[in-house]
Design an enzyme around this catalytic site. Structure first.
Site, PDB file in Angstrom:
ATOM      1  N   GLY A   1       0.781  -1.226   0.000  1.00 15.23           N
ATOM      2  CA  GLY A   1       0.000   0.000   0.000  1.00 15.23           C
ATOM      3  C   GLY A   1       0.813   1.276   0.000  1.00 15.23           C
TER       4      GLY A   1
ATOM      5  CB  THR B   1      10.303  -3.177  -2.396  1.00 17.62           C
ATOM      6  OG1 THR B   1       9.398  -2.769  -1.375  1.00 17.62           O
ATOM      7  CG2 THR B   1      11.579  -3.688  -1.758  1.00 17.62           C
TER       8      THR B   1
ATOM      9  CG  ASP C   1       1.607  -5.638   5.698  1.00 18.54           C
ATOM     10  OD1 ASP C   1       0.714  -6.513   5.737  1.00 18.54           O
ATOM     11  OD2 ASP C   1       2.152  -5.270   4.646  1.00 18.54           O
TER      12      ASP C   1
END
Length: 438
Positions: free
Chosen positions: A26, A30, A165
């Site tokens: 979200g 990366t 997360d």
């Protein structure tokens, strides 16, 4: 909207992008990069802060100008939390070997980045996977490994971070020492610093995200839920992301001891207040090192001292009657004030709970942080904004032991801040408040 950087892009004349690892989270994109300036050209991880979009915030039906104003507000909040969090994670990574080190945060081309240690190994999703059941003892050992890392994260004296997360993909089994390393703390998530709590941005993964996060309530217990769901995945061989109601019916899919079932059910309890409130408590339950209950009070001693108890109660009631009540004006100077909730604080016939109400006048846009500490009761915090008719729950209340802290964005106007005992209890508390500019 962010542009995904192509392979071969060179940032700061040193970081060369060699692979795109993820664009599905979200808040961040990366990359795997090579540090060309280092003599050994080591592999690193690069995180790019993802900008909010109108569709993500569900504001596409608003006028364009209003959309832009809201998006800008969110982006400024993302940046503020991003910068604080990278500082916090950098500190944690320096001190704990199972948290990646952050080397640098920088801005280039209007984008925000940070460079992080690359962990060579495999993700926990290779060990905990669909249709593969793990034994009870191995699941317990796995949960202990994860909780030991989070015990440090939650009890760190400088920064305590709520990950929000946690899932198998975000835990790496490091090749060099076989230790578990927690990665991808995400971007712009909950960060608690000494004396203040920074607000949070909604995030998480279906099946692992604690139910209260969707209501913008978050605490260390939220991470305990996610860790517990990894345990459920391991013991049942079913991924929570693809199995509806797994948290409710997992015991029909696995055979475990009553003791372990009780611990796991407490970790994933839907009511966050009934869960283990931190990793330390969950660890104690799993390892059998729970504190011994106090010995039963001798009845003979009770009978022999009953008259003294009555006298003490009388003295306590007398003291309570003369203690000053909490001031109705909330002064945001960071200094502590004592308050007391008693039955005489009742102000609404329709309510069976006691409460105090403070007022605060804001003359500009700023952040108000309120901290309440009480050994006697758990407060419920609500706020009445200038244009509201009713009190509404304060979002993102950080809870750590007997410390309840919230940070609220205020526009100019007069606000009312209500402290209610969640269980109609009475008792003492200390309240502190302070403001910071955005």
């Amino acid at each position: 909207m962010n542009n995904i950087l192509p392979i071969g892009t060179l940032l700061r004349d040193r970081y060369k992008i060699i692979d795109l690892l993820s664009n599905h989270t979200g808040f961040g994109i990366t990359y795997k990069i090579k540090d060309a300036n280092h003599p050994n050209q080591p592999i690193r991880i690069l995180k790019q802060l993802k900008k909010p979009t109108a569709s993500k915030l569900d504001i596409e039906n608003l006028p364009i100008q209003q959309q832009e104003e809201i998006l800008n507000q969110y982006w400024q909040e993302y940046l503020r939390l991003f910068r604080i969090e990278t500082q916090a994670l950098g500190k944690l990574g320096e001190e704990h070997k199972q948290i990646p080190t952050i080397y640098e945060r920088f801005e280039e081309g209007g984008e925000e980045f940070y460079v992080q240690e690359y962990i060579a190994g495999h993700s926990l999703s290779q060990e905990v996977r669909q249709n593969k059941k793990i034994s009870e003892q191995k699941t317990i050992n796995l949960l202990i490994e994860i909780l030991e890392v989070f015990e440090y994260i939650q009890n760190n004296p400088d920064y305590s971070i709520i990950h929000r997360d946690i899932k198998p993909d975000n835990i790496i089994r490091r090749s060099s020492d076989n230790k578990l390393v927690v990665i991808d703390f995400g971007l712009a998530k909950e960060v608690t610093v000494p004396g203040t709590k920074i607000g949070s941005i909604l995030g998480g993964t279906k099946g692992y995200i604690a139910p209260e996060i969707l209501l913008r309530i978050v605490s260390f217990a939220s991470d305990i839920y996610s860790i517990g769901m990894i345990g459920v995945f391991a013991i049942t061989g079913e991924d929570p992301s693809y199995t509806p109601l797994l948290a409710e019916n997992w015991q029909t899919k696995a055979s475990v001891s009553p003791e372990f079932a009780a611990v796991l059910n407490k970790m994933i309890c839907e009511d966050y207040q009934k869960r283990f409130q931190n990793a330390k408590a969950a660890l104690q339950a799993l390892t059998g090192n729970q504190p011994s209950p106090p010995p039963p009070f001798p009845w003979k001693l009770i009978l022999g001292t009953i008259s003294g108890i009555i006298l003490i109660i009388g003295v306590v009631m007398a003291v309570i009657s003369i203690l000053p009540k909490s001031n109705n004006q909330l002064i945001a100077d960071g200094k502590a004030k004592s308050g007391q909730l008693t039955s005489s604080d009742q102000k609404e016939l329709s309510s069976d709970k006691t409460y105090d109400v403070y007022t605060f006048k804001s003359d500009k846009r700023q952040y108000l942080t309120v901290q309440i500490i009480s050994n006697d009761f758990q407060p419920q915090l609500t706020i009445l904004k200038p244009d509201d008719k009713y009190f509404n729950p304060v979002p993102n209340v950080g809870i750590k032991d007997n410390d309840f802290t919230a940070s609220i964005i205020l526009e100019p106007g007069t606000y009312q801040f209500k402290i209610t005992s969640t269980e109609a209890a009475s008792g003492n508390y200390v309240i502190k408040a302070w403001v910071t500019d955005k």
